[in-house]
Scaffold this active site. Structure first.
Site, short mmCIF file in Angstrom:
data_model
loop_
_atom_site.label_atom_id
_atom_site.label_comp_id
_atom_site.label_asym_id
_atom_site.label_seq_id
_atom_site.Cartn_x
_atom_site.Cartn_y
_atom_site.Cartn_z
N ASN A 28 0.80 -1.22 0.00
CA ASN A 28 0.00 0.00 0.00
C ASN A 28 0.84 1.27 0.00
OD1 ASN A 28 -2.89 -0.75 -0.02
ND2 ASN A 28 -2.35 -1.89 1.83
N HIS A 82 -5.23 3.59 3.05
CA HIS A 82 -6.16 2.64 3.64
C HIS A 82 -7.62 3.03 3.34
CE1 HIS A 82 -3.66 0.30 6.83
NE2 HIS A 82 -3.12 0.25 5.63
N HIS A 216 11.45 -5.48 10.75
CA HIS A 216 11.92 -4.11 10.94
C HIS A 216 12.62 -4.04 12.30
CE1 HIS A 216 9.25 -3.42 7.62
NE2 HIS A 216 9.42 -2.11 7.64
N GLU A 219 14.82 0.77 14.08
CA GLU A 219 14.43 1.96 13.32
C GLU A 219 14.55 3.23 14.15
OE1 GLU A 219 11.01 1.55 10.39
OE2 GLU A 219 10.50 0.04 11.89
#
Length: 361
Positions: A28, A82, A216, A219
């Protein structure tokens, strides 16, 4: 096909012709302006008070294009995405367009990732979401789009353990019945929220079931303890890893990363725009590359950050004074880190060998 001999093809063109592997692409976040226009057109019939916030889209675009500061935890574009990708027809459109656009950019192997979504108002369930993405990937293959695509299901760290467990269950199920397309699990979402250590038993369960992990990690600068725990599962690849060598306890983090030889998925433009690195020339690519550690250039969210994988290669080339041969080596080595089987790796290596002669390297 044009060749890329020195003096005849620009560096930008060389990076476009270079065959590439993309391992960190959020579905997305990869929506292009062209696809965004089509998605917004689908909402044109709605009453004004139900229309998507296109003003947020324009404000975001202006900020990114002008290099203005943006806040990683308040990306309005993701919220907008979204809103407009809320049924299976929209998901199919996005998935097909994203796959085709990566192929047009010279990407020959792509791993898309996304959190399965349900939207009761439109009847979309997590299963229909996954199945729509899988069908779109298969349709692109049937239509002859020159790219191999795999799919990673993402756990959003903002969600509950129950939601994460459901994602793992779905990943295990579709790994078995997707014909090899579903290959792994991602852990992502707002890094300022929660403690990812709560998901470790579920991630270990996924790994034991044969799913690969692309997490991830590091970060943000305060995540040292959490990051070490995730590294020691161990994860198969690291998303970003921005602060692995820049936080308290970094010696342990670097040692664990090197011990397990975990490849890093590096997203220069995304890190710079989100201000997790102060400048392109201070990106952590150089630290790891100079150590000889596995690094893979990626886009993260090519639509949101207005980039392509070709641009990421060219950016690294210009910033770190990399030669065409060094770029080739980085691209070719990335095949080693994909989550597909050895037959796919062999197919890709043959393709790279064929393309090398055209690039005159």
């Amino acid at each position: 096909m044009a060749t890329a001999s020195e003096g005849h093809v620009s560096e930008e063109k060389f990076c476009k012709l270079l065959p590439k592997v993309e391992l960190h692409a959020h579905l997305n976040g990869s929506i292009s302006n062209e696809t965004m226009t089509k998605l917004l057109a689908r909402k044109a019939h709605l009453p004004q008070d139900q229309q998507p916030d296109t003003q947020a889209l324009q404000q975001w675009t202006d900020k990114v294009e002008k290099g203005k500061d943006v806040n990683l935890v308040s990306f309005q574009m993701f919220k907008l995405n979204h809103q407009i990708v809320d049924d299976t027809e929209a998901v199919a459109m996005v998935a097909k367009d994203v796959v085709r656009e990566f192929a047009e950019d010279g990407v020959r192997y792509l791993e898309l990732r996304s959190t399965p979504r349900d939207v009761p108002q439109t009847g979309m369930t997590k299963r229909s979401y996954i199945e729509t993405v899988l069908k779109a990937i298969q349709q692109c293959q049937e239509e002859g789009v020159d790219i191999i695509v795999r799919f990673i299901l993402a756990i959003d760290r903002r969600n509950s353990l129950e939601a994460a467990a459901e994602t793992i269950q779905l990943a295990e199920e579709y790994r078995a019945k997707s014909g090899g397309i579903v290959v792994g699990v991602d852990l992502s979402g707002d890094p300022m929220v929660g403690d990812a250590r709560q998901f470790i038993p579920l991630l270990q369960q996924a790994r034991n079931a044969g799913l690969r992990l692309a997490l991830h990690i590091a970060e943000r600068c305060h995540q040292g303890v959490e990051s070490l725990a995730l590294l020691n599962i161990p994860t198969d690849r690291i998303g970003h890893g921005t602060f692995l060598h820049r936080v308290e306890g970094s010696q342990e983090l670097v040692a664990a990363t090197e011990l397990h030889n975990i490849p890093l998925e590096l997203c220069q433009t995304a890190n710079h725009i989100s201000k997790s690195v102060p400048s392109y020339d201070q990106h952590h690519f150089k630290y790891w590359y100079d150590k000889g550690h596995p690094c893979v250039f990626c886009t993260d969210d090519k639509g949101v950050f207005h980039t392509t994988l070709s641009k990421e290669y060219h950016l690294a080339m210009m910033t770190f004074d990399l030669s065409r041969k060094q770029l080739w080596q980085l691209s070719e080595r990335s095949i080693d880190f994909i989550f597909a089987d050895d037959d796919v790796k062999q197919t890709l290596r043959k393709h790279w060998t064929n393309e090398r002669s055209k690039l005159q390297l």
